[in-house]
Motif scaffolding. Structure first.
Motif, mmCIF file in Angstrom:
data_model
loop_
_atom_site.group_PDB
_atom_site.id
_atom_site.type_symbol
_atom_site.label_atom_id
_atom_site.label_comp_id
_atom_site.label_asym_id
_atom_site.label_seq_id
_atom_site.Cartn_x
_atom_site.Cartn_y
_atom_site.Cartn_z
ATOM 1 N N ARG A 9 0.865 -1.180 0.000
ATOM 2 C CA ARG A 9 0.000 0.000 0.000
ATOM 3 C C ARG A 9 0.903 1.232 0.000
ATOM 4 O O ARG A 9 1.269 1.774 1.023
ATOM 5 N N LEU A 10 1.241 1.664 -1.187
ATOM 6 C CA LEU A 10 2.243 2.711 -1.325
ATOM 7 C C LEU A 10 1.746 4.058 -0.832
ATOM 8 O O LEU A 10 2.543 4.938 -0.546
ATOM 9 N N ASN A 11 0.434 4.242 -0.730
ATOM 10 C CA ASN A 11 -0.071 5.544 -0.349
ATOM 11 C C ASN A 11 -0.280 5.691 1.152
ATOM 12 O O ASN A 11 -0.673 6.741 1.618
ATOM 13 N N LYS A 12 -0.036 4.635 1.951
ATOM 14 C CA LYS A 12 -0.239 4.777 3.391
ATOM 15 C C LYS A 12 1.015 5.359 4.022
ATOM 16 O O LYS A 12 2.100 5.351 3.461
ATOM 17 N N HIS A 13 0.853 5.892 5.258
ATOM 18 C CA HIS A 13 1.993 6.452 5.952
ATOM 19 C C HIS A 13 2.916 5.336 6.408
ATOM 20 O O HIS A 13 2.462 4.301 6.893
ATOM 21 N N PRO A 14 4.233 5.500 6.316
ATOM 22 C CA PRO A 14 5.159 4.475 6.789
ATOM 23 C C PRO A 14 5.084 4.352 8.301
ATOM 24 O O PRO A 14 4.749 5.306 8.999
ATOM 25 N N ASP A 15 5.409 3.166 8.802
ATOM 26 C CA ASP A 15 5.412 2.932 10.237
ATOM 27 C C ASP A 15 6.401 3.875 10.904
ATOM 28 O O ASP A 15 7.467 4.177 10.361
ATOM 29 N N GLN A 16 6.035 4.372 12.108
ATOM 30 C CA GLN A 16 6.868 5.370 12.779
ATOM 31 C C GLN A 16 8.258 4.827 13.113
ATOM 32 O O GLN A 16 9.240 5.583 13.114
ATOM 33 N N LEU A 17 8.391 3.535 13.382
ATOM 34 C CA LEU A 17 9.701 2.982 13.666
ATOM 35 C C LEU A 17 10.582 2.997 12.413
ATOM 36 O O LEU A 17 11.794 3.215 12.498
ATOM 37 N N ALA A 22 14.878 5.933 9.177
ATOM 38 C CA ALA A 22 15.250 6.850 8.098
ATOM 39 C C ALA A 22 15.938 8.096 8.653
ATOM 40 O O ALA A 22 16.928 8.588 8.091
ATOM 41 N N ILE A 23 15.419 8.610 9.776
ATOM 42 C CA ILE A 23 16.042 9.783 10.398
ATOM 43 C C ILE A 23 17.450 9.444 10.866
ATOM 44 O O ILE A 23 18.390 10.243 10.709
ATOM 45 N N ASN A 24 17.624 8.255 11.434
ATOM 46 C CA ASN A 24 18.954 7.837 11.876
ATOM 47 C C ASN A 24 19.937 7.743 10.706
ATOM 48 O O ASN A 24 21.098 8.154 10.813
ATOM 49 N N TRP A 25 19.461 7.198 9.568
ATOM 50 C CA TRP A 25 20.310 7.147 8.380
ATOM 51 C C TRP A 25 20.686 8.557 7.934
ATOM 52 O O TRP A 25 21.841 8.836 7.569
ATOM 53 N N LEU A 26 19.722 9.482 7.955
ATOM 54 C CA LEU A 26 19.986 10.855 7.544
ATOM 55 C C LEU A 26 21.051 11.492 8.430
ATOM 56 O O LEU A 26 21.998 12.138 7.936
ATOM 57 N N HIS A 49 12.699 -2.547 1.271
ATOM 58 C CA HIS A 49 11.235 -2.568 1.424
ATOM 59 C C HIS A 49 10.684 -1.238 0.954
ATOM 60 O O HIS A 49 11.327 -0.197 1.104
ATOM 61 N N HIS A 50 9.469 -1.268 0.401
ATOM 62 C CA HIS A 50 8.898 -0.031 -0.135
ATOM 63 C C HIS A 50 8.658 1.008 0.963
ATOM 64 O O HIS A 50 8.742 2.218 0.723
ATOM 65 N N GLU A 51 8.381 0.562 2.203
ATOM 66 C CA GLU A 51 8.178 1.518 3.294
ATOM 67 C C GLU A 51 9.469 2.235 3.649
ATOM 68 O O GLU A 51 9.436 3.385 4.098
ATOM 69 N N HIS A 52 10.616 1.566 3.463
ATOM 70 C CA HIS A 52 11.892 2.211 3.738
ATOM 71 C C HIS A 52 12.089 3.411 2.809
ATOM 72 O O HIS A 52 12.465 4.505 3.258
ATOM 73 N N GLU A 53 11.854 3.203 1.523
ATOM 74 C CA GLU A 53 12.021 4.288 0.560
ATOM 75 C C GLU A 53 11.004 5.397 0.805
ATOM 76 O O GLU A 53 11.329 6.593 0.715
ATOM 77 N N GLN A 54 9.757 5.009 1.140
ATOM 78 C CA GLN A 54 8.730 6.004 1.410
ATOM 79 C C GLN A 54 9.106 6.856 2.622
ATOM 80 O O GLN A 54 8.967 8.083 2.608
ATOM 81 N N ALA A 55 9.602 6.205 3.679
ATOM 82 C CA ALA A 55 10.019 6.946 4.873
ATOM 83 C C ALA A 55 11.196 7.859 4.569
ATOM 84 O O ALA A 55 11.261 8.997 5.041
ATOM 85 N N TRP A 56 12.152 7.353 3.765
ATOM 86 C CA TRP A 56 13.321 8.154 3.402
ATOM 87 C C TRP A 56 12.907 9.418 2.654
ATOM 88 O O TRP A 56 13.386 10.513 2.954
#
Length: 336
Positions: A9-17, A22-26, A49-56
Motif C-alpha cells: 500500500r504505497l499511499n499509506k503512511h510508513p510505520d513510525q519505527l 530513516a532519520i537515523n540514516w539521515l 522494502h517499499h516503506e523504507h524508501e517512502q520513509a526516506w
C-alpha cells in the motif's frame, strides 16, 4: 490468500519505527559526509522494502522544508549549524532529539502544521490525537498507547525501561525469561518510577502528577518512596497519584481505567463535565458544556471510534442539546 493483503500500500503512511530508522540514516550520512560505504548501506536499506524508501523520501522532504523555512529566520542557519556540529559529538538518539529542537526556530505556520508529527517521529512509540496503538516488545511485554501519547524504550542486558513522555499507556508484563539474570520491568514518568510484577497497569500523565492504576498483579512504586523509605506496593484494583514528593492512594474512579484499550469509555455515575473532558482527548478543537449541566450524571458504554456519533447519543439520555459552531467547536447546553 487475499491479494489485497500482500499488495504493497504505497499511499499509506510508513510505520513510525521505519521513519525513525530513516532519520537515523539521515543523521549518520550528514555526520559522515563522503563515507561511500555508509551511503551504499543506506541504499541497500532503502531498497529492502517499499516503506523504507517512502520513509526516506518523507524525511528528506521534511528536512528540506525545515531548511527552506529557516532561510527566512535571522540567525537560524548559524544556530542550526551549531546544533549539527554538537550532534556529531552525541549518540544518534541524543542527536535526533537535539536536532528536532531546531524546528522551534521555524515559522509559526510551519510549526503549527508539523511540530506534532516531528515529536511523534522522535519517540520510539507515539500516537496522534484520537489514535490508539498496540505493540509487542522484544521480551513479550505488551505496550498500548492511548490518544496523543509518546513513550521511549530502553532495553539492555541490565534493564527493561519504558519512559512515558506524554499521555497514557497500558503495560502487560511478565517475568523476564530472555536473560540469565532477570531484569525488572520499569516504567518511568517525570514524577516517579514503577516496577510491574506479573501485572497489567495503566500510567497516565495528569498535569502535575502521574496516575498509576493496576488492573492485574501488582506494581511497586520505587520513587518517590513511602515514609519508611520502602517502595509502595499497589495491588490490583488500586490507583495512586504520584507527584515529585509523594505517592498517595487515589479514590475510586467513576470510569474503567483500561476500557480505552478496547476503544471504549465505560462510565459509572460520571459527571458530564468530566466525561466531556475525557472525550475531548480524542478529538481536535473545543468540547465543553455550560456550568448548569456540568454536574449531570451518566453511566454507560461509549465507543470512541467516532466521537461525533458518541456525542449525538447524549441528548437521548440527558436533558441537553448539542451546539456546533464549527466541526471543531462543540458546546452542550440545557435542552429548552
Amino acid at each position: 490468500m487475499d491479494t489485497a493483503s500482500i499488495t504493497p500500500r504505497l499511499n499509506k503512511h510508513p510505520d513510525q519505527l521505519v521513519v525513525r530508522q530513516a532519520i537515523n540514516w539521515l543523521l549518520r550520512l550528514r555526520n559522515n559526509a563522503g563515507n561511500t560505504k555508509l551511503q551504499q548501506q543506506c541504499e541497500v536499506w532503502r531498497a529492502a522494502h517499499h516503506e523504507h524508501e517512502q520513509a526516506w523520501q518523507r524525511v528528506q522532504s521534511l528536512q528540506q522544508e525545515l531548511s527552506a523555512n529557516l532561510q527566512a529566520v535571522p540567525g537560524a542557519q548559524v544556530a542550526l549549524q551549531t546544533l549539527e556540529n554538537s550532534s556529531q559529538r552525541l549518540g544518534r538518539r541524543q542527536a535526533l532529539k537535539l536536532l528536532s529542537g531546531a524546528m522551534l526556530m521555524g515559522t509559526a505556520a510551519w510549526l503549527g502544521k508539523d511540530l506534532v508529527g516531528w515529536q511523534q517521529w522522535t519517540a520510539d512509540f507515539a500516537t496522534a490525537t484520537g489514535e490508539r496503538r498496540s505493540f509487542q516488545l522484544p521480551d513479550g511485554t505488551r505496550l498500548e498507547l492511548n490518544t496523543d501519547s509518546a513513550a521511549d524504550l530502553d532495553f539492555s542486558p541490565q534493564r527493561r525501561l519504558i519512559s512515558l513522555a506524554r499521555g497514557e499507556i497500558m503495560v502487560t508484563c511478565g517475568a523476564d525469561s530472555q536473560v540469565a539474570n532477570p531484569r525488572p520491568l520499569m516504567v518511568q514518568s517525570r514524577h516517579g518510577q514503577f516496577e510491574g510484577i506479573d501485572a497489567r497497569f495503566v500510567v497516565r500523565l495528569e498535569g502535575n502528577c502521574t496516575r498509576l492504576s493496576v488492573t492485574a498483579g501488582h506494581v511497586a512504586i520505587h520513587t518517590p518512596t513511602t515514609a519508611g523509605g520502602l517502595p509502595a506496593m499497589v495491588q490490583a484494583g488500586q490507583s495512586y497519584l504520584i507527584s515529585h514528593s509523594q505517592a498517595q492512594q487515589a479514590p475510586a474512579l467513576d470510569m474503567d481505567v483500561g476500557a480505552w484499550a478496547e476503544g471504549l469509555i465505560v462510565t459509572r455515575n460520571m459527571r458530564l463535565g468530566d466525561f466531556l473532558q475525557e472525550v475531548a482527548r480524542y478529538r481536535h478543537g473545543y468540547l465543553g458544556c455550560s456550568s448548569e449541566i456540568a454536574d449531570l450524571r451518566l453511566s454507560g458504554v461509549f465507543r470512541l471510534q467516532d466521537t461525533d456519533k458518541l456525542l449525538a447519543i447524549l441528548p437521548q439520555t440527558l436533558p441537553v442539546r448539542l451546539r456546533y459552531r464549527t466541526r471543531w467547536w462543540v458546546n452542550l447546553e440545557r435542552a429548552v
